[in-house]
Scaffold this motif. Sequence first.
Motif, PDB file in Angstrom:
ATOM      1  N   ASN A   8      19.668  -5.822   0.242  1.00 52.22           N
ATOM      2  CA  ASN A   8      19.495  -6.546  -1.012  1.00 52.22           C
ATOM      3  C   ASN A   8      18.015  -6.653  -1.393  1.00 52.22           C
ATOM      4  N   VAL A   9      17.173  -7.085  -0.454  1.00 47.38           N
ATOM      5  CA  VAL A   9      15.744  -7.182  -0.757  1.00 47.38           C
ATOM      6  C   VAL A   9      15.112  -5.791  -0.833  1.00 47.38           C
ATOM      7  N   ALA A  10      15.667  -4.826  -0.078  1.00 47.22           N
ATOM      8  CA  ALA A  10      15.189  -3.451  -0.207  1.00 47.22           C
ATOM      9  C   ALA A  10      15.487  -2.910  -1.597  1.00 47.22           C
ATOM     10  N   GLY A  11      16.612  -3.362  -2.180  1.00 50.92           N
ATOM     11  CA  GLY A  11      16.952  -2.947  -3.541  1.00 50.92           C
ATOM     12  C   GLY A  11      15.961  -3.445  -4.567  1.00 50.92           C
ATOM     13  N   VAL A  12      15.416  -4.651  -4.351  1.00 53.98           N
ATOM     14  CA  VAL A  12      14.379  -5.170  -5.250  1.00 53.98           C
ATOM     15  C   VAL A  12      13.173  -4.245  -5.243  1.00 53.98           C
ATOM     16  N   ILE A  13      12.751  -3.872  -4.043  1.00 49.82           N
ATOM     17  CA  ILE A  13      11.618  -2.953  -3.920  1.00 49.82           C
ATOM     18  C   ILE A  13      11.955  -1.598  -4.509  1.00 49.82           C
ATOM     19  N   GLY A  14      13.181  -1.118  -4.221  1.00 46.05           N
ATOM     20  CA  GLY A  14      13.598   0.196  -4.707  1.00 46.05           C
ATOM     21  C   GLY A  14      13.652   0.277  -6.216  1.00 46.05           C
ATOM     22  N   SER A  15      14.162  -0.757  -6.877  1.00 42.39           N
ATOM     23  CA  SER A  15      14.247  -0.727  -8.339  1.00 42.39           C
ATOM     24  C   SER A  15      12.854  -0.752  -8.964  1.00 42.39           C
ATOM     25  N   ALA A  16      11.916  -1.483  -8.348  1.00 37.97           N
ATOM     26  CA  ALA A  16      10.545  -1.508  -8.857  1.00 37.97           C
ATOM     27  C   ALA A  16       9.881  -0.143  -8.695  1.00 37.97           C
ATOM     28  N   ILE A  17      10.134   0.511  -7.558  1.00 38.57           N
ATOM     29  CA  ILE A  17       9.583   1.857  -7.352  1.00 38.57           C
ATOM     30  C   ILE A  17      10.199   2.835  -8.347  1.00 38.57           C
ATOM     31  N   ALA A  18      11.519   2.733  -8.560  1.00 39.70           N
ATOM     32  CA  ALA A  18      12.178   3.614  -9.541  1.00 39.70           C
ATOM     33  C   ALA A  18      11.580   3.413 -10.923  1.00 39.70           C
ATOM     34  N   ALA A  19      11.312   2.150 -11.298  1.00 36.61           N
ATOM     35  CA  ALA A  19      10.694   1.877 -12.598  1.00 36.61           C
ATOM     36  C   ALA A  19       9.305   2.482 -12.674  1.00 36.61           C
ATOM     37  N   GLY A  20       8.541   2.365 -11.574  1.00 33.61           N
ATOM     38  CA  GLY A  20       7.205   2.936 -11.557  1.00 33.61           C
ATOM     39  C   GLY A  20       7.213   4.448 -11.695  1.00 33.61           C
ATOM     40  N   VAL A  21       8.177   5.089 -11.032  1.00 33.54           N
ATOM     41  CA  VAL A  21       8.291   6.553 -11.124  1.00 33.54           C
ATOM     42  C   VAL A  21       8.655   6.966 -12.539  1.00 33.54           C
ATOM     43  N   LEU A  22       9.643   6.283 -13.138  1.00 35.27           N
ATOM     44  CA  LEU A  22      10.049   6.635 -14.507  1.00 35.27           C
ATOM     45  C   LEU A  22       8.905   6.408 -15.490  1.00 35.27           C
ATOM     46  N   TRP A  23       8.191   5.315 -15.342  1.00 38.30           N
ATOM     47  CA  TRP A  23       7.077   5.040 -16.229  1.00 38.30           C
ATOM     48  C   TRP A  23       5.998   6.120 -16.124  1.00 38.30           C
ATOM     49  N   ALA A  24       5.680   6.523 -14.890  1.00 47.71           N
ATOM     50  CA  ALA A  24       4.649   7.541 -14.690  1.00 47.71           C
ATOM     51  C   ALA A  24       5.062   8.899 -15.252  1.00 47.71           C
ATOM     52  N   VAL A  25       6.312   9.265 -15.006  1.00 49.90           N
ATOM     53  CA  VAL A  25       6.777  10.592 -15.416  1.00 49.90           C
ATOM     54  C   VAL A  25       6.988  10.684 -16.925  1.00 49.90           C
ATOM     55  N   LEU A  26       7.447   9.593 -17.540  1.00 54.56           N
ATOM     56  CA  LEU A  26       7.826   9.643 -18.947  1.00 54.56           C
ATOM     57  C   LEU A  26       6.719   9.219 -19.908  1.00 54.56           C
ATOM     58  N   THR A  27       5.613   8.701 -19.370  1.00 56.93           N
ATOM     59  CA  THR A  27       4.508   8.300 -20.253  1.00 56.93           C
ATOM     60  C   THR A  27       3.721   9.523 -20.693  1.00 56.93           C
ATOM     61  N   LEU A  61       0.824  -1.209   0.000  1.00 54.89           N
ATOM     62  CA  LEU A  61       0.000   0.000   0.000  1.00 54.89           C
ATOM     63  C   LEU A  61       0.860   1.261   0.000  1.00 54.89           C
ATOM     64  N   ILE A  62       1.884   1.282   0.834  1.00 54.95           N
ATOM     65  CA  ILE A  62       2.740   2.465   0.924  1.00 54.95           C
ATOM     66  C   ILE A  62       3.483   2.697  -0.387  1.00 54.95           C
ATOM     67  N   CYS A  63       4.108   1.637  -0.915  1.00 59.00           N
ATOM     68  CA  CYS A  63       4.950   1.784  -2.111  1.00 59.00           C
ATOM     69  C   CYS A  63       4.136   2.163  -3.340  1.00 59.00           C
ATOM     70  N   THR A  64       2.991   1.521  -3.523  1.00 61.65           N
ATOM     71  CA  THR A  64       2.224   1.783  -4.747  1.00 61.65           C
ATOM     72  C   THR A  64       1.445   3.090  -4.681  1.00 61.65           C
ATOM     73  N   LEU A  65       1.150   3.573  -3.478  1.00 59.14           N
ATOM     74  CA  LEU A  65       0.557   4.906  -3.389  1.00 59.14           C
ATOM     75  C   LEU A  65       1.583   5.973  -3.744  1.00 59.14           C
ATOM     76  N   VAL A  66       2.853   5.685  -3.488  1.00 59.89           N
ATOM     77  CA  VAL A  66       3.938   6.589  -3.899  1.00 59.89           C
ATOM     78  C   VAL A  66       4.203   6.458  -5.395  1.00 59.89           C
ATOM     79  N   ALA A  67       4.249   5.229  -5.891  1.00 58.73           N
ATOM     80  CA  ALA A  67       4.570   4.967  -7.298  1.00 58.73           C
ATOM     81  C   ALA A  67       3.574   3.956  -7.857  1.00 58.73           C
ATOM     82  N   PRO A  68       2.394   4.398  -8.314  1.00 60.29           N
ATOM     83  CA  PRO A  68       1.390   3.464  -8.832  1.00 60.29           C
ATOM     84  C   PRO A  68       1.890   2.611  -9.997  1.00 60.29           C
ATOM     85  N   GLY A  69       2.886   3.103 -10.741  1.00 59.09           N
ATOM     86  CA  GLY A  69       3.419   2.343 -11.873  1.00 59.09           C
ATOM     87  C   GLY A  69       4.087   1.047 -11.464  1.00 59.09           C
ATOM     88  N   ALA A  70       4.440   0.941 -10.170  1.00 56.84           N
ATOM     89  CA  ALA A  70       5.088  -0.278  -9.677  1.00 56.84           C
ATOM     90  C   ALA A  70       4.079  -1.303  -9.180  1.00 56.84           C
TER      91      ALA A  70
END
Length: 388
Positions: A369-388, A231-240
Amino acid sequence: MDILQEFIKTTGFWSLGPGNVVMIVIGIVFIALAITKDYEPLLLVPIGMGAIVGNIPLIEGMSLSVYDMHRWVIEDGQVNYQPGSVLSYLYFGVSWGIYPPLVFLGIGAMTDFSTMLSNPKLVLLGAAAQVGVFLTFLGAIWLGFDLKQSGAIGIIGGADGPTAIFLSSKLAPELLGAIAIAAYSYMALVPVIQPPIMRLLTTHDERLIRMKPPRKVSRREKMIFPVAAFLICTLVAPGAMVLLGMLFFGNLLKESMVTERLANTARTAMIDIVTVLLGFSVGASTEASTFLTRQSLLIFGLGALAFAIATAGGVLFAKFMNLFLKEKINPLIGAAGVSAVPDSARVVQMVGQQEDPHNFLLMHAMAPNVAGVIGSAIAAGVLWAVLT
Protein backbone atom coordinates in the motif's frame (compact mmCIF):
# COMPACT_ATOMS: atom_id res chain seq x y z
CA MET A 1 -44.10 44.22 -11.20
CA ASP A 2 -41.09 45.43 -13.18
CA ILE A 3 -39.05 45.57 -9.97
CA LEU A 4 -40.26 42.06 -9.04
CA GLN A 5 -39.33 40.70 -12.48
CA GLU A 6 -35.88 42.25 -12.26
CA PHE A 7 -35.41 40.72 -8.81
CA ILE A 8 -36.47 37.27 -10.06
CA LYS A 9 -33.87 37.53 -12.85
CA THR A 10 -31.14 38.05 -10.25
CA THR A 11 -32.01 34.85 -8.37
CA GLY A 12 -30.42 31.50 -9.00
CA PHE A 13 -33.78 30.00 -9.92
CA TRP A 14 -33.92 32.10 -13.11
CA SER A 15 -30.86 30.52 -14.72
CA LEU A 16 -30.83 27.14 -12.94
CA GLY A 17 -30.30 24.55 -15.66
CA PRO A 18 -30.79 20.77 -15.71
CA GLY A 19 -27.03 20.29 -15.56
CA ASN A 20 -26.78 22.34 -12.38
CA VAL A 21 -29.53 20.25 -10.82
CA VAL A 22 -27.72 17.03 -11.78
CA MET A 23 -24.46 18.22 -10.22
CA ILE A 24 -26.21 19.42 -7.05
CA VAL A 25 -27.83 15.97 -6.73
CA ILE A 26 -24.42 14.33 -7.24
CA GLY A 27 -23.00 16.52 -4.48
CA ILE A 28 -25.82 15.46 -2.15
CA VAL A 29 -25.19 11.80 -3.04
CA PHE A 30 -21.48 12.20 -2.18
CA ILE A 31 -22.39 13.63 1.21
CA ALA A 32 -24.95 10.87 1.81
CA LEU A 33 -22.42 8.14 0.93
CA ALA A 34 -19.87 9.69 3.26
CA ILE A 35 -22.32 9.85 6.16
CA THR A 36 -24.31 6.64 5.74
CA LYS A 37 -21.63 4.34 4.26
CA ASP A 38 -18.51 5.97 5.73
CA TYR A 39 -16.93 6.12 2.24
CA GLU A 40 -13.93 8.47 2.65
CA PRO A 41 -15.95 11.11 4.56
CA LEU A 42 -12.94 13.40 4.90
CA LEU A 43 -12.95 13.70 1.11
CA LEU A 44 -16.53 13.21 0.00
CA VAL A 45 -18.12 15.69 2.41
CA PRO A 46 -15.93 18.64 1.26
CA ILE A 47 -16.19 17.61 -2.40
CA GLY A 48 -19.95 17.10 -2.19
CA MET A 49 -20.54 20.45 -0.52
CA GLY A 50 -18.19 22.11 -2.99
CA ALA A 51 -20.16 20.65 -5.91
CA ILE A 52 -23.37 22.10 -4.49
CA VAL A 53 -21.79 25.53 -4.01
CA GLY A 54 -20.15 25.48 -7.44
CA ASN A 55 -23.43 24.82 -9.25
CA ILE A 56 -25.45 27.73 -7.94
CA PRO A 57 -26.05 29.81 -11.10
CA LEU A 58 -24.01 32.99 -11.20
CA ILE A 59 -25.19 36.52 -11.84
CA GLU A 60 -23.53 38.32 -14.74
CA GLY A 61 -20.95 40.78 -13.54
CA MET A 62 -20.48 39.17 -10.13
CA SER A 63 -17.11 37.49 -9.57
CA LEU A 64 -17.97 34.26 -7.76
CA SER A 65 -16.78 31.22 -9.74
CA VAL A 66 -13.50 29.34 -9.32
CA TYR A 67 -12.90 30.27 -12.96
CA ASP A 68 -12.96 34.02 -12.21
CA MET A 69 -9.20 34.12 -11.89
CA HIS A 70 -7.36 37.33 -11.19
CA ARG A 71 -5.83 38.98 -14.23
CA TRP A 72 -3.91 42.01 -15.44
CA VAL A 73 -5.63 44.36 -17.88
CA ILE A 74 -4.43 47.49 -19.66
CA GLU A 75 -6.72 50.49 -19.34
CA ASP A 76 -5.73 53.93 -20.65
CA GLY A 77 -2.19 52.77 -20.99
CA GLN A 78 -2.04 51.65 -17.37
CA VAL A 79 -1.76 48.07 -16.12
CA ASN A 80 -4.52 47.49 -13.59
CA TYR A 81 -5.09 44.47 -11.41
CA GLN A 82 -8.58 42.97 -11.38
CA PRO A 83 -9.06 40.56 -8.48
CA GLY A 84 -10.86 37.27 -8.95
CA SER A 85 -13.36 35.61 -6.66
CA VAL A 86 -12.62 34.11 -3.26
CA LEU A 87 -13.21 30.64 -4.69
CA SER A 88 -10.70 31.32 -7.47
CA TYR A 89 -8.03 32.04 -4.85
CA LEU A 90 -8.85 28.83 -2.99
CA TYR A 91 -8.70 26.96 -6.30
CA PHE A 92 -5.29 28.49 -7.02
CA GLY A 93 -3.74 25.82 -4.79
CA VAL A 94 -5.31 23.15 -7.00
CA SER A 95 -4.61 24.67 -10.40
CA TRP A 96 -0.95 25.31 -9.56
CA GLY A 97 -0.37 22.00 -7.77
CA ILE A 98 0.29 23.55 -4.35
CA TYR A 99 -2.05 21.43 -2.21
CA PRO A 100 -0.88 17.93 -3.29
CA PRO A 101 2.70 18.24 -1.96
CA LEU A 102 1.34 19.49 1.37
CA VAL A 103 -0.95 16.44 1.52
CA PHE A 104 2.09 14.23 0.84
CA LEU A 105 3.92 15.92 3.71
CA GLY A 106 1.12 14.90 6.07
CA ILE A 107 0.97 11.38 4.63
CA GLY A 108 4.70 10.97 5.15
CA ALA A 109 4.40 12.09 8.77
CA MET A 110 1.67 9.48 9.33
CA THR A 111 3.25 6.57 7.46
CA ASP A 112 5.25 3.74 8.97
CA PHE A 113 7.39 2.08 6.31
CA SER A 114 8.45 -0.71 8.69
CA THR A 115 6.39 -3.47 7.06
CA MET A 116 7.78 -2.60 3.64
CA LEU A 117 11.35 -2.53 4.98
CA SER A 118 10.87 -5.85 6.76
CA ASN A 119 9.79 -7.58 3.54
CA PRO A 120 11.23 -5.58 0.61
CA LYS A 121 9.95 -7.95 -2.07
CA LEU A 122 6.42 -6.67 -1.40
CA VAL A 123 7.50 -3.38 -2.99
CA LEU A 124 7.11 -5.18 -6.32
CA LEU A 125 3.37 -5.42 -5.73
CA GLY A 126 3.13 -1.65 -5.46
CA ALA A 127 5.02 -1.37 -8.74
CA ALA A 128 2.88 -4.01 -10.44
CA ALA A 129 -0.32 -2.15 -9.60
CA GLN A 130 0.91 0.80 -11.68
CA VAL A 131 0.13 -1.23 -14.80
CA GLY A 132 -3.31 0.37 -14.55
CA VAL A 133 -1.74 3.78 -15.12
CA PHE A 134 0.03 2.90 -18.35
CA LEU A 135 -2.70 0.73 -19.86
CA THR A 136 -5.23 3.50 -19.23
CA PHE A 137 -2.82 5.95 -20.81
CA LEU A 138 -2.90 3.84 -23.99
CA GLY A 139 -6.68 3.51 -23.77
CA ALA A 140 -7.09 7.28 -23.53
CA ILE A 141 -4.96 7.76 -26.64
CA TRP A 142 -7.12 5.22 -28.45
CA LEU A 143 -10.25 7.18 -27.50
CA GLY A 144 -8.86 10.36 -29.04
CA PHE A 145 -7.29 12.24 -26.14
CA ASP A 146 -3.93 13.85 -26.88
CA LEU A 147 -0.74 12.60 -25.22
CA LYS A 148 -0.74 15.06 -22.32
CA GLN A 149 -4.43 14.53 -21.57
CA SER A 150 -3.94 10.76 -21.75
CA GLY A 151 -1.07 10.91 -19.28
CA ALA A 152 -3.17 12.92 -16.82
CA ILE A 153 -6.09 10.50 -17.19
CA GLY A 154 -3.88 7.44 -16.81
CA ILE A 155 -2.66 8.46 -13.36
CA ILE A 156 -6.20 7.84 -12.02
CA GLY A 157 -5.18 4.18 -12.06
CA GLY A 158 -2.83 4.89 -9.19
CA ALA A 159 -5.87 5.66 -6.98
CA ASP A 160 -4.02 8.68 -5.60
CA GLY A 161 -6.05 11.88 -5.65
CA PRO A 162 -3.23 14.34 -4.83
CA THR A 163 -0.95 12.80 -7.47
CA ALA A 164 -3.75 12.93 -10.06
CA ILE A 165 -4.36 16.61 -9.27
CA PHE A 166 -0.66 17.45 -9.39
CA LEU A 167 -0.05 15.79 -12.76
CA SER A 168 -3.28 17.15 -14.27
CA SER A 169 -2.32 20.68 -13.27
CA LYS A 170 0.91 20.24 -15.22
CA LEU A 171 -0.28 18.33 -18.28
CA ALA A 172 -4.01 18.92 -18.78
CA PRO A 173 -5.42 21.71 -16.58
CA GLU A 174 -8.58 21.80 -18.71
CA LEU A 175 -9.42 18.28 -17.44
CA LEU A 176 -8.41 18.91 -13.85
CA GLY A 177 -11.91 18.96 -12.35
CA ALA A 178 -13.08 15.74 -14.00
CA ILE A 179 -9.84 13.88 -13.23
CA ALA A 180 -9.81 15.00 -9.59
CA ILE A 181 -13.44 13.99 -9.02
CA ALA A 182 -12.88 10.64 -10.75
CA ALA A 183 -9.75 9.88 -8.72
CA TYR A 184 -11.33 10.75 -5.37
CA SER A 185 -14.59 8.99 -6.23
CA TYR A 186 -12.83 5.71 -6.96
CA MET A 187 -10.67 6.10 -3.84
CA ALA A 188 -13.89 6.36 -1.84
CA LEU A 189 -15.36 3.32 -3.59
CA VAL A 190 -12.41 1.02 -2.82
CA PRO A 191 -14.57 -1.21 -0.54
CA VAL A 192 -17.06 -1.64 -3.40
CA ILE A 193 -14.78 -2.05 -6.43
CA GLN A 194 -11.91 -4.17 -5.14
CA PRO A 195 -13.47 -7.19 -3.32
CA PRO A 196 -15.21 -8.73 -6.39
CA ILE A 197 -11.99 -8.49 -8.42
CA MET A 198 -9.95 -9.99 -5.59
CA ARG A 199 -12.32 -12.95 -5.20
CA LEU A 200 -12.53 -13.51 -8.95
CA LEU A 201 -8.76 -13.77 -9.37
CA THR A 202 -7.94 -15.90 -6.30
CA THR A 203 -8.93 -19.36 -5.11
CA HIS A 204 -10.24 -20.24 -1.66
CA ASP A 205 -6.94 -21.90 -0.74
CA GLU A 206 -4.95 -18.84 -1.84
CA ARG A 207 -7.09 -16.56 0.30
CA LEU A 208 -6.34 -18.78 3.29
CA ILE A 209 -2.55 -18.39 3.05
CA ARG A 210 -1.05 -17.12 6.29
CA MET A 211 2.13 -15.06 6.27
CA LYS A 212 4.84 -14.84 8.92
CA PRO A 213 4.79 -11.74 11.14
CA PRO A 214 7.06 -8.97 9.79
CA ARG A 215 10.49 -8.64 11.40
CA LYS A 216 11.30 -5.77 13.73
CA VAL A 217 12.89 -2.85 11.86
CA SER A 218 15.57 -0.82 13.64
CA ARG A 219 15.35 2.92 14.21
CA ARG A 220 18.48 3.41 12.11
CA GLU A 221 16.84 1.73 9.12
CA LYS A 222 13.77 3.92 9.53
CA MET A 223 15.86 7.10 9.54
CA ILE A 224 18.09 6.12 6.63
CA PHE A 225 15.20 4.98 4.45
CA PRO A 226 13.53 8.35 3.62
CA VAL A 227 16.81 9.94 2.51
CA ALA A 228 18.04 6.90 0.57
CA ALA A 229 14.65 6.22 -1.03
CA PHE A 230 14.27 9.86 -2.07
CA LEU A 231 17.66 9.88 -3.78
CA ILE A 232 17.04 6.62 -5.62
CA CYS A 233 13.48 7.44 -6.72
CA THR A 234 14.10 11.00 -7.87
CA LEU A 235 17.27 10.11 -9.75
CA VAL A 236 15.09 7.66 -11.69
CA ALA A 237 12.16 10.08 -12.06
CA PRO A 238 13.15 13.72 -11.32
CA GLY A 239 9.55 14.81 -12.04
CA ALA A 240 8.50 13.14 -8.79
CA MET A 241 10.88 15.31 -6.76
CA VAL A 242 8.26 17.61 -5.23
CA LEU A 243 5.77 14.91 -4.21
CA LEU A 244 8.35 12.41 -2.98
CA GLY A 245 10.45 15.13 -1.39
CA MET A 246 7.52 16.18 0.79
CA LEU A 247 6.50 12.54 1.47
CA PHE A 248 9.94 11.51 2.68
CA PHE A 249 10.50 14.82 4.48
CA GLY A 250 7.34 14.20 6.49
CA ASN A 251 8.49 10.66 7.23
CA LEU A 252 11.91 11.90 8.34
CA LEU A 253 10.21 14.33 10.74
CA LYS A 254 8.39 11.34 12.23
CA GLU A 255 11.22 8.85 12.39
CA SER A 256 14.00 11.18 13.55
CA MET A 257 12.27 11.43 16.96
CA VAL A 258 13.64 14.96 17.46
CA THR A 259 10.99 16.90 15.51
CA GLU A 260 7.86 15.38 16.98
CA ARG A 261 6.13 18.75 17.20
CA LEU A 262 6.62 19.38 13.48
CA ALA A 263 5.59 15.84 12.60
CA ASN A 264 2.47 16.14 14.72
CA THR A 265 1.51 19.42 13.03
CA ALA A 266 2.05 17.92 9.56
CA ARG A 267 -0.08 14.83 10.22
CA THR A 268 -2.90 16.64 12.04
CA ALA A 269 -3.62 20.35 11.65
CA MET A 270 -1.82 20.93 8.34
CA ILE A 271 -3.17 17.94 6.43
CA ASP A 272 -6.67 18.58 7.77
CA ILE A 273 -6.63 22.21 6.61
CA VAL A 274 -5.27 21.30 3.18
CA THR A 275 -7.80 18.46 2.80
CA VAL A 276 -10.68 20.85 3.51
CA LEU A 277 -9.42 23.43 1.01
CA LEU A 278 -8.53 20.83 -1.61
CA GLY A 279 -11.79 18.90 -1.43
CA PHE A 280 -14.05 21.95 -1.32
CA SER A 281 -12.32 23.82 -4.15
CA VAL A 282 -12.21 20.71 -6.37
CA GLY A 283 -15.92 20.19 -5.76
CA ALA A 284 -16.63 23.85 -6.53
CA SER A 285 -14.91 23.48 -9.91
CA THR A 286 -17.56 21.03 -11.16
CA GLU A 287 -19.83 23.70 -12.66
CA ALA A 288 -22.21 21.86 -14.99
CA SER A 289 -21.36 23.69 -18.21
CA THR A 290 -17.68 22.78 -17.90
CA PHE A 291 -18.06 19.42 -16.18
CA LEU A 292 -20.96 17.57 -17.81
CA THR A 293 -19.27 16.89 -21.12
CA ARG A 294 -18.47 13.86 -23.24
CA GLN A 295 -14.84 14.13 -22.15
CA SER A 296 -15.81 13.96 -18.49
CA LEU A 297 -17.91 10.83 -19.03
CA LEU A 298 -15.04 9.15 -20.88
CA ILE A 299 -12.68 10.09 -18.06
CA PHE A 300 -14.98 8.49 -15.49
CA GLY A 301 -15.20 5.32 -17.58
CA LEU A 302 -11.44 5.17 -18.07
CA GLY A 303 -10.93 5.84 -14.37
CA ALA A 304 -13.05 2.85 -13.38
CA LEU A 305 -11.16 0.68 -15.88
CA ALA A 306 -7.82 1.97 -14.60
CA PHE A 307 -8.68 1.16 -11.00
CA ALA A 308 -9.87 -2.34 -11.91
CA ILE A 309 -6.72 -3.03 -13.94
CA ALA A 310 -4.47 -1.75 -11.14
CA THR A 311 -6.19 -4.02 -8.60
CA ALA A 312 -6.00 -7.02 -10.93
CA GLY A 313 -2.37 -6.28 -11.77
CA GLY A 314 -1.34 -6.39 -8.11
CA VAL A 315 -3.22 -9.62 -7.40
CA LEU A 316 -1.96 -11.41 -10.52
CA PHE A 317 1.63 -10.36 -9.89
CA ALA A 318 1.40 -11.74 -6.35
CA LYS A 319 0.27 -15.07 -7.83
CA PHE A 320 3.20 -14.90 -10.27
CA MET A 321 5.65 -14.27 -7.43
CA ASN A 322 4.33 -17.35 -5.61
CA LEU A 323 5.60 -19.50 -8.47
CA PHE A 324 9.15 -18.73 -7.32
CA LEU A 325 8.78 -18.29 -3.56
CA LYS A 326 9.17 -20.99 -0.93
CA GLU A 327 7.25 -18.93 1.61
CA LYS A 328 4.07 -18.05 -0.24
CA ILE A 329 2.41 -14.66 0.04
CA ASN A 330 -1.33 -14.22 0.17
CA PRO A 331 -2.30 -12.88 -3.29
CA LEU A 332 -4.98 -10.68 -1.73
CA ILE A 333 -2.33 -8.24 -0.53
CA GLY A 334 -1.51 -7.48 -4.16
CA ALA A 335 -4.75 -5.48 -4.35
CA ALA A 336 -3.25 -3.05 -1.82
CA GLY A 337 -0.66 -2.03 -4.41
CA VAL A 338 -2.88 0.89 -5.38
CA SER A 339 -2.07 3.91 -3.26
CA ALA A 340 -5.43 4.41 -1.56
CA VAL A 341 -3.87 4.41 1.91
CA PRO A 342 -4.99 2.76 4.15
CA ASP A 343 -8.36 1.77 2.66
CA SER A 344 -6.98 -0.83 0.26
CA ALA A 345 -5.09 -2.52 3.10
CA ARG A 346 -8.28 -2.56 5.18
CA VAL A 347 -10.17 -4.17 2.29
CA VAL A 348 -7.50 -6.88 2.09
CA GLN A 349 -7.94 -7.53 5.80
CA MET A 350 -11.72 -7.67 5.43
CA VAL A 351 -11.72 -10.09 2.48
CA GLY A 352 -9.08 -12.28 4.12
CA GLN A 353 -11.01 -12.55 7.38
CA GLN A 354 -14.17 -13.52 5.53
CA GLU A 355 -12.30 -16.70 4.60
CA ASP A 356 -10.42 -17.12 7.89
CA PRO A 357 -11.34 -14.87 10.84
CA HIS A 358 -7.94 -15.53 12.43
CA ASN A 359 -5.84 -14.51 9.42
CA PHE A 360 -4.42 -11.00 9.95
CA LEU A 361 -3.22 -9.48 6.69
CA LEU A 362 -3.43 -5.77 7.49
CA MET A 363 0.23 -5.21 8.37
CA HIS A 364 1.40 -7.23 5.37
CA ALA A 365 -0.96 -5.29 3.07
CA MET A 366 0.41 -1.97 4.29
CA ALA A 367 3.74 -2.77 2.61
CA PRO A 368 2.43 -2.75 -1.00
CA ASN A 369 0.00 0.00 0.00
CA VAL A 370 2.71 2.51 0.93
CA ALA A 371 4.84 1.23 -1.96
CA GLY A 372 1.90 2.14 -4.20
CA VAL A 373 2.07 5.74 -2.98
CA ILE A 374 5.70 5.90 -4.02
CA GLY A 375 4.98 4.05 -7.26
CA SER A 376 2.18 6.37 -8.35
CA ALA A 377 4.38 9.42 -7.69
CA ILE A 378 7.19 7.89 -9.75
CA ALA A 379 4.72 7.05 -12.55
CA ALA A 380 3.52 10.68 -12.50
CA GLY A 381 7.11 11.91 -12.65
CA VAL A 382 7.89 9.66 -15.61
CA LEU A 383 4.77 10.75 -17.51
CA TRP A 384 5.47 14.41 -16.81
CA ALA A 385 9.07 14.11 -18.01
CA VAL A 386 8.23 12.16 -21.15
CA LEU A 387 5.18 14.16 -22.19
CA THR A 388 6.45 17.68 -21.47
